[in-house]
Scaffold this active site. Structure first.
Site, PDB file in Angstrom:
ATOM      1  N   ASP A  94       0.966  -1.064  -0.065  1.00 30.47           N
ATOM      2  CA  ASP A  94       0.338  -0.215  -0.088  1.00 30.47           C
ATOM      3  C   ASP A  94       0.971   1.576   0.085  1.00 30.47           C
ATOM      4  O   ASP A  94       1.314   2.415   0.815  1.00 30.47           O
ATOM      5  CB  ASP A  94      -1.013  -0.105   1.055  1.00 30.47           C
ATOM      6  CG  ASP A  94      -2.192   1.263   1.177  1.00 30.47           C
ATOM      7  OD1 ASP A  94      -2.286   1.978  -0.026  1.00 30.47           O
ATOM      8  OD2 ASP A  94      -2.991   1.049   1.944  1.00 30.47           O
ATOM      9  N   ALA A  95       1.589   1.480  -0.843  1.00 30.50           N
ATOM     10  CA  ALA A  95       2.520   2.755  -1.637  1.00 30.50           C
ATOM     11  C   ALA A  95       1.935   3.811  -2.121  1.00 30.50           C
ATOM     12  O   ALA A  95       2.459   4.795  -1.907  1.00 30.50           O
ATOM     13  CB  ALA A  95       3.184   2.618  -2.453  1.00 30.50           C
ATOM     14  N   LYS A  96       0.324   3.743  -2.532  1.00 26.47           N
ATOM     15  CA  LYS A  96       0.014   4.853  -3.824  1.00 26.47           C
ATOM     16  C   LYS A  96       0.618   5.688  -4.281  1.00 26.47           C
ATOM     17  O   LYS A  96       1.034   6.567  -4.593  1.00 26.47           O
ATOM     18  CB  LYS A  96      -0.705   5.736  -2.213  1.00 26.47           C
ATOM     19  CG  LYS A  96      -1.873   5.210  -1.425  1.00 26.47           C
ATOM     20  CD  LYS A  96      -2.703   5.610  -0.438  1.00 26.47           C
ATOM     21  CE  LYS A  96      -4.016   4.973  -0.041  1.00 26.47           C
ATOM     22  NZ  LYS A  96      -2.755   4.189   1.213  1.00 26.47           N
ATOM     23  N   ARG A  97       1.476   5.082  -5.074  1.00 27.71           N
ATOM     24  CA  ARG A  97       2.376   5.662  -5.950  1.00 27.71           C
ATOM     25  C   ARG A  97       2.189   6.291  -7.137  1.00 27.71           C
ATOM     26  O   ARG A  97       1.086   5.594  -7.303  1.00 27.71           O
ATOM     27  CB  ARG A  97       3.821   4.751  -6.912  1.00 27.71           C
ATOM     28  CG  ARG A  97       4.578   4.446  -5.123  1.00 27.71           C
ATOM     29  CD  ARG A  97       5.313   5.160  -4.695  1.00 27.71           C
ATOM     30  NE  ARG A  97       6.296   5.201  -3.554  1.00 27.71           N
ATOM     31  CZ  ARG A  97       6.231   5.035  -2.321  1.00 27.71           C
ATOM     32  NH1 ARG A  97       5.526   4.704  -1.562  1.00 27.71           N
ATOM     33  NH2 ARG A  97       7.614   4.132  -1.662  1.00 27.71           N
TER      34      ARG A  97
END
Length: 273
Positions: A94-97
């Site tokens: 869950d890095a939301k890059r």
């Protein structure tokens, strides 16, 4: 991991539960803090106690980055532990890059190649060329923010631009991108009434659904409108499971909380299994 393998796990475990590994050293049991790597030891205990009740784990990378190199090392040890001991589990970074093409390619390599996650969350604001680099990886999944569970989602995501709400436009346009079959979407559980409309656009895509439990989302409402022919849901719970106890029995209590959700999911899956 392929979508078919994920569906197989869901049917086998009678669960579509994802557990968020959002580790805050201020919230974990004090007896772990004296250990060399308390973050990893906390994760390992939670994983060993709950792996049979869930089909996915989702570490939010911010909770590891906040602790510098030691936090990143704990994240790497966690994913290595999962891949070695529970390879059937679907893993989500869950890095939301989300950035321009070359940068997105490097982000994808970091999480898919080096860390060997099965999937990563991304933000679609910069458009196609920021997402397609993630989609190029075989048997890896890109989970794109669509309609999130936070209050601020209404600032932009539900605005009409110009013919339909922005989140619907994001869903519709993303279907035309190269390798879009590797797309999944984040849809918050606190927006259960929107799932019916979302399923009209992406009827079979998997939806990662945060917000059940501590944020107030209702599992039954989400499933009423969100379940698809291939189940198509991953329901995430983080705080409600991993922080259910701060005592030495924290992993046992976490398993009990996970089992409560899994038991509800088993009933909801009766027509699929």
């Amino acid at each position: 991991m392929t979508t078919a393998q994920l569906v197989s796990q869901i049917k086998q475990k009678k669960s579509f539960l994802c557990i968020g590994l959002d580790v805050d050293l201020d919230k974990i049991p004090e007896h772990l803090l004296v250990l060399e790597d308390p973050i990893f030891e906390f994760n390992r205990a939670i994983i060993d106690a709950t792996h049979h009740l869930c089909v996915a784990y989702k570490p939010n990378t911010a909770f590891y980055e906040a602790y510098g190199i030691k936090g990143w090392q704990a994240l790497k040890k966690t994913i290595q532990y999962l891949n070695k001991n529970y390879p059937e589990i679907f893993t989500i970074a869950d890095a939301k890059r989300g950035d321009i093409g070359n940068t997105s390619t490097m982000y994808a390599k970091a999480f898919f190649t080096d860390l060997a996650f099965d999937s990563i969350t991304v933000a679609p604001y910069m458009g196609k060329d920021s997402v397609e680099p993630f989609l190029a990886f075989k048997d890896k999944h890109t989970i794109m923010l669509a309609l999130t569970s936070n209050k601020g989602a209404f600032d932009f995501q539900t605005l009409t631009v110009p013919k339909q709400e922005l989140y619907k436009e994001v869903l519709q346009v993303s279907k035309s991108w190269k390798n879009s079959e590797n797309l999944m979407y984040v849809v918050g559980a606190t927006k259960a009434e929107y799932f019916k409309e979302i399923r009209k656009i992406v009827p079979e895509s998997f939806l990662l659904v945060p917000g059940v439990g501590a944020q107030g989302g209702n599992l039954q409402d989400v499933c009423k409108y969100g379940l698809s022919k291939n189940i198509g849901l991953l329901i995430n719970s983080s705080r409600g499971i991993i922080y259910a106890s701060k005592e030495k029995d924290f992993a046992t209590i976490a398993a009990l909380k996970a089992q409560e959700l899994q038991s509800q999911m088993k009933i909801l899956l009766k027509d699929f299994i």
